[in-house]
Design a protein around this motif. Structure first.
Motif, PDB file in Angstrom:
ATOM      1  N   TYR A 165      33.882   5.559   3.824  1.00 29.61           N
ATOM      2  CA  TYR A 165      35.138   6.296   3.698  1.00 29.61           C
ATOM      3  C   TYR A 165      35.966   6.124   4.964  1.00 29.61           C
ATOM      4  O   TYR A 165      35.418   5.995   6.058  1.00 29.61           O
ATOM      5  CB  TYR A 165      34.863   7.794   3.526  1.00 29.61           C
ATOM      6  N   SER A 166      37.278   6.152   4.766  1.00 32.58           N
ATOM      7  CA  SER A 166      38.152   6.229   5.935  1.00 32.58           C
ATOM      8  C   SER A 166      39.231   7.257   5.625  1.00 32.58           C
ATOM      9  O   SER A 166      39.401   7.672   4.466  1.00 32.58           O
ATOM     10  CB  SER A 166      38.776   4.867   6.218  1.00 32.58           C
ATOM     11  N   TRP A 167      39.979   7.688   6.646  1.00 29.80           N
ATOM     12  CA  TRP A 167      41.039   8.666   6.411  1.00 29.80           C
ATOM     13  C   TRP A 167      42.150   8.045   5.608  1.00 29.80           C
ATOM     14  O   TRP A 167      42.507   6.891   5.822  1.00 29.80           O
ATOM     15  CB  TRP A 167      41.585   9.191   7.738  1.00 29.80           C
TER      16      TRP A 167
END
Ligand code: IDP
Ligand code: MG
Length: 168
Positions: A165-167
Motif C-alpha cells: 500500500y501507499s498513500w
C-alpha cells in the motif's frame, strides 16, 4: 557482563491506564538503549505463540484475552526493544515480581499492577523477556529486522513479491 536485548510490552492495562510514558521514563533511568518501538495489535496467533510456554496453565485462556486487550477495550500494545549490558535483569528489576502484590512497591508492577478479582489474571502492566535467549525468540516474533535500528541478530536476504500500500 553480556550485551543483550530485552523485549518490553506495555500491556493493555498499561495502555488503558495511560502508563506508557511512566514505564518509558522508568526504563530511561538505566543505561540501556531503545533500538525498536511500535504500536502493535495482538492477534490470537501472536498471543498464543508469545505465551506458548504457559499453554498448560489454568489461567492461559484468560491470559490470552488479557494480552489481546479484551478486558481493557484497547486494541493495541506498545512493543519496545532495549539493548545493553544485562538488559533483561536490569529491566526485570524495574518491573518487579510477576504477582503485583508481591512486587516491591517502588517497581512498575508494585505501583500499578493488580490481580483481577474475577479472572484471577495478574494485570501487571509490563512484559519483559526473562533472559537473552527468550528475548531473541520474542523479538523475532514481534519485530521484522527492518523495524529495528540495526541488525541485532543475523539476517538473510530474500526476494519477496507482495502487494503493498501507499498513500493516495
Ligand atoms: P513474567 O511476566 O513475570 O515473566 P510469566 O510466568 O512469564 O511471568 O507469566 C506471564 C504472565 O502471565 C504474567 O506477567 C502475568 O500477567 C500472567 N500470570 C503469570 N502467573 C500467573 C498466575 O499464577 N495467575 C494469573 N496470571 C498469571
Ligand atoms: Mg515470562
Amino acid at each position: 557482563m553480556a550485551n543483550e536485548q530485552c523485549l518490553v510490552i506495555i500491556k493493555p492495562d498499561g495502555m488503558a491506564k495511560g502508563l506508557a510514558g511512566d514505564v518509558v521514563r522508568e526504563l530511561s533511568t538505566t543505561d540501556l538503549k531503545m533500538v525498536g518501538s511500535k504500536v502493535a495489535q495482538v492477534t490470537k496467533e501472536l498471543a498464543e505463540e508469545h505465551y506458548s510456554h504457559l499453554k498448560d496453565k489454568e489461567f492461559f485462556n484468560e491470559l490470552i484475552k488479557y494480552i489481546m486487550g479484551h478486558f481493557h477495550h484497547v486494541g493495541s500494545v506498545l512493543a519496545l526493544v532495549y539493548e545493553g549490558e544485562n538488559a533483561t535483569a536490569k529491566i526485570r528489576n524495574i518491573c518487579g515480581a510477576t504477582h503485583p502484590e508481591k512486587a516491591e512497591p517502588t517497581t512498575i508492577r508494585g505501583k500499578f499492577g493488580r490481580v483481577h478479582s474475577q479472572t484471577g489474571v495478574f494485570e501487571n502492566v509490563i512484559h519483559a523477556s526473562e533472559n537473552a535467549k527468550e528475548a531473541e525468540r520474542e523479538i523475532k516474533l514481534w519485530f521484522k529486522p527492518y523495524e529495528l535500528i540495526h541488525n541485532i541478530y543475523p539476517i538473510k536476504r530474500r526476494k519477496e513479491e507482495m502487494e503493498t500500500y501507499s498513500w493516495k
